[in-house]
Design an enzyme around this catalytic site. Structure first.
Site, PDB file in Angstrom:
ATOM      1  CG  PHE A  61      -4.782   3.525   3.246  1.00  0.00           C
ATOM      2  CD1 PHE A  61      -3.561   3.281   3.602  1.00  0.00           C
ATOM      3  CD2 PHE A  61      -5.618   4.243   4.118  1.00  0.00           C
ATOM      4  CE1 PHE A  61      -3.101   3.460   4.830  1.00  0.00           C
ATOM      5  CE2 PHE A  61      -5.481   4.223   5.423  1.00  0.00           C
ATOM      6  CZ  PHE A  61      -4.027   4.247   5.729  1.00  0.00           C
ATOM      7  CB  ILE A  84      -6.972   1.743  11.215  1.00  0.00           C
ATOM      8  CG1 ILE A  84      -6.734   1.672   9.798  1.00  0.00           C
ATOM      9  CG2 ILE A  84      -5.772   2.279  12.170  1.00  0.00           C
ATOM     10  CD1 ILE A  84      -6.502   3.136   9.302  1.00  0.00           C
ATOM     11  CE1 TYR A 129       0.709   1.924   4.096  1.00  0.00           C
ATOM     12  CE2 TYR A 129       1.115  -0.532   4.492  1.00  0.00           C
ATOM     13  CZ  TYR A 129       1.096   0.862   4.833  1.00  0.00           C
ATOM     14  OH  TYR A 129       1.861   1.253   6.088  1.00  0.00           O
ATOM     15  CG  PHE A 138       0.476   8.951   6.065  1.00  0.00           C
ATOM     16  CD1 PHE A 138       0.237   7.666   6.561  1.00  0.00           C
ATOM     17  CD2 PHE A 138      -0.732   9.159   5.322  1.00  0.00           C
ATOM     18  CE1 PHE A 138      -0.866   6.801   6.622  1.00  0.00           C
ATOM     19  CE2 PHE A 138      -1.800   8.261   5.071  1.00  0.00           C
ATOM     20  CZ  PHE A 138      -1.831   7.177   5.828  1.00  0.00           C
ATOM     21  CG  ASP A 139       3.476   3.793   6.555  1.00  0.00           C
ATOM     22  OD1 ASP A 139       4.580   3.694   6.176  1.00  0.00           O
ATOM     23  OD2 ASP A 139       2.914   2.998   7.198  1.00  0.00           O
ATOM     24  CE1 TYR A 194      -3.034   4.546  13.333  1.00  0.00           C
ATOM     25  CE2 TYR A 194      -3.345   5.485  11.266  1.00  0.00           C
ATOM     26  CZ  TYR A 194      -2.867   4.390  12.098  1.00  0.00           C
ATOM     27  OH  TYR A 194      -2.332   3.438  11.337  1.00  0.00           O
TER      28      TYR A 194
END
Length: 552
Positions: A113, A70, A40, A50-51, A96
């Site tokens: 995502f 999550i 992902y 962010f990731d 979050y």
């Protein structure tokens, strides 16, 4: 129509899922409790990343739908197929929340995502085996402790290749059910036929599990193997025989020490031809049971009949073993020989004589030095016709014991009556030997059908004429018809013909009596002046006696 103007619709209540790529074939969808692997990229609304699992160089693995992810991701991943791609928009309360992740995700952040599903499995999964193709003929299937040789392509569930035997140019060779393979492969190969193709899907707990394997197989990866079983055997196997065609009757079967001539095609279990005597247009000739050929063929040719067609399946430990032979027989290969036996014999074999017809009241039979006329047909034991006297205007003529025909035929013509018919089986050491002759293969057993047409009593070896009684005391004077003290050729010939006509002696039998008389005259005309003098004329018995005295 009074509809409110478009504007900000307000906060999302659930995950937004965009299935922007769905594979045509979806064998399975991720369900709650399934173990999944995926890649992902995670960004904010403005596109800032962010990731990313890609940046870390490792897929993400976990159980879906049990609260380990999550909530938005848990919901967004369910129902995905392997290789499916989705865009997920996860609102803050399913991500979050108002707390965020310090230094990484601010409070109340909506997350975006881009996900690709790579693997799905469950702890209750079983091995999935699909037969792609299977040969019609399958006499035996793989069992535990068998040694197998197979080709394979190995991929992850998403199709990513990780290994292939084809790229190495050789089969993968191993024992089954002894712990040398991963458990799933040990199970997946059971029951296969040589030449069968299978697709084997192995869940991680039957493969490399949590550790994976090197850099090519990630942890918790399902594996897909496309397998072609080339051959297999068991170390306890002996030679397997299949009698394709056995002629009737079979009067004799080959044993140790026999010399066999046979044609063969040699193939591997997958049908690949590695050798053929037919391609050389020449039989393979060898002794059996004496170690001149591989042990499996030494055993496999025992008991064959002339004309038999037999399949001999030889395991590698009775063939060329782990090393193989040349570039056509791989190591540990099972060999299949389709054999056609042309003939065989033993070096101690005599001529085999079968009397087909013998006239009644037969009192006179052929003896050594007799002159005989006979018809014959000559063939190999497989029926191949070689020669026949019927192709010529008259029968074959020969003086027995004069080394004018092969030894076996000479023996077979002895003790025959006129009109008798025989079948003679002549081994090569009494025929044309290892070298053969024009039109006759080396080491060939010959079959003669013979019929005796006529016979004439012969004379002892070395004689051209013999007296039935004692020769005249004054031989020269009687032979010198005009009494001129010399005997020319015509006078000599007249005298000899008179003795034969009166029954006082006989010539060596021949199709050309004149030549026999001419040879006699030449032997007596010692100075070759065209006439015989009293000093030159000698009986052969007197000559033989003189030679004995000279030797003494």
């Amino acid at each position: 129509l009074g509809a409110p103007a478009l504007g900000n619709p307000g906060p999302l209540e659930d995950v937004v899922i965009d299935r922007y790529y769905i594979p045509k074939i979806c064998l399975r969808e991720a369900q709650m409790g399934d173990f999944i692997r995926y890649h992902y990229n995670g960004t904010f609304k403005d596109g800032k990343k962010f990731d990313s699992s890609y940046d870390r160089g490792a897929t993400v693995a976990g159980v879906v739908g049990v609260g380990r992810l999550i909530t938005g991701m848990d919901r967004g991943l369910q129902g995905m197929c392997v290789n499916e791609r989705r865009h997920l928009i996860v609102p803050p309360h399913l991500g979050y929340g108002s707390i965020g992740v310090a230094g990484l995700i601010p409070p109340d952040a909506t997350l975006y995502f881009d996900v690709v599903m790579l693997d799905i499995w469950n702890k209750n999964d079983k091995l999935q085996v699909t037969t792609v193709s299977k040969p019609e003929r399958c006499n035996r299937t793989v069992e535990n402790s068998d040694f197998v040789r197979y080709h394979y392509n190995g991929t992850l569930l998403d199709g990513t290749p990780f290994d292939s035997s084809y790229s190495k140019g050789s089969t993968y060779d191993t024992y089954v059910g002894t712990g040398w393979l991963i458990k799933g492969m040990d199970q997946g190969l059971l029951g296969m036929c040589a030449g069968e193709k299978r697709s084997i899907i192995i869940p991680p707990f039957l493969a490399y599990g949590e550790k994976g394997y090197g850099t090519v197989i990630p942890p918790q990866a399902s594996l897909v193997f496309s397998v072609l079983l080339v051959d297999f055997h068991n170390p306890k196997d002996g030679v397997f025989l299949e009698h394709l065609e056995v002629p009737e009757p079979c009067k004799r079967r080959a044993v140790t020490g026999d010399f066999v001539r046979y044609h063969y095609n040699g193939t591997l279990m997958d049908g690949t031809l590695f050798d053929s005597s037919y391609s050389r247009n020449q039989t393979y000739n060898t002794y059996i049971g004496k170690g001149y050929i591989i042990p499996g063929m030494d055993q496999g040719l025992q008991g064959v009949c002339v004309g038999e067609q037999r399949r001999v399946v030889v395991p590698p430990h009775l063939a060329y073993g782990e090393n193989g032979a040349g570039d056509k027989i791989p190591g540990s290969a099972v060999l299949i020989f389709d054999v056609h036996v042309i003939d065989f014999h033993n070096p101690a074999d005599p001529v085999e004589i079968e009397t087909v017809f013998r006239p009644e009241g037969c009192n006179v039979t052929t003896r050594d030095r007799d002159f005989v006329r006979y018809h014959y047909n000559c063939s190999l034991l497989d029926g191949t016709q070689l020669f026949s006297s019927h192709d010529y205007e008259k029968p074959q003529e020969v003086t027995l014991g004069a080394n004018k025909v092969i030894e076996g035929l000479n023996s077979g013509l002895l003790d025959m009556c006129v009109g008798e018919r025989r079948v003679l089986i002549i081994p090569p050491h009494l025929g044309h030997g290892e070298s053969g002759a024009r039109g006759v293969p080396g080491s060939a057993v010959l079959r003669f059908e013979v019929e005796l047409i006529s016979m004439e009593e012969g004379v002892p070896e070395g004689y051209l004429f013999i007296w039935h009684g004692d020769p005249p005391a004054n031989l020269y004077e009687q032979m010198d018809l005009n009494k001129d003290r010399e005997i020319p050729a015509d006078e000599f010939s007249t005298f000899i013909k008179t003795q034969v006509a009166e029954g006082k002696g006989r010539l060596m039998p021949s199709s050309d009596p004149e030549k026999v008389i001419a040879d006699m005259f030449q032997n007596q005309d010692r100075n070759q002046d065209g006439k015989i003098t009293p000093e030159e004329l000698k009986l052969k018995s007197d000559e033989d006696q003189e030679k004995i005295h000279e030797e003494l």
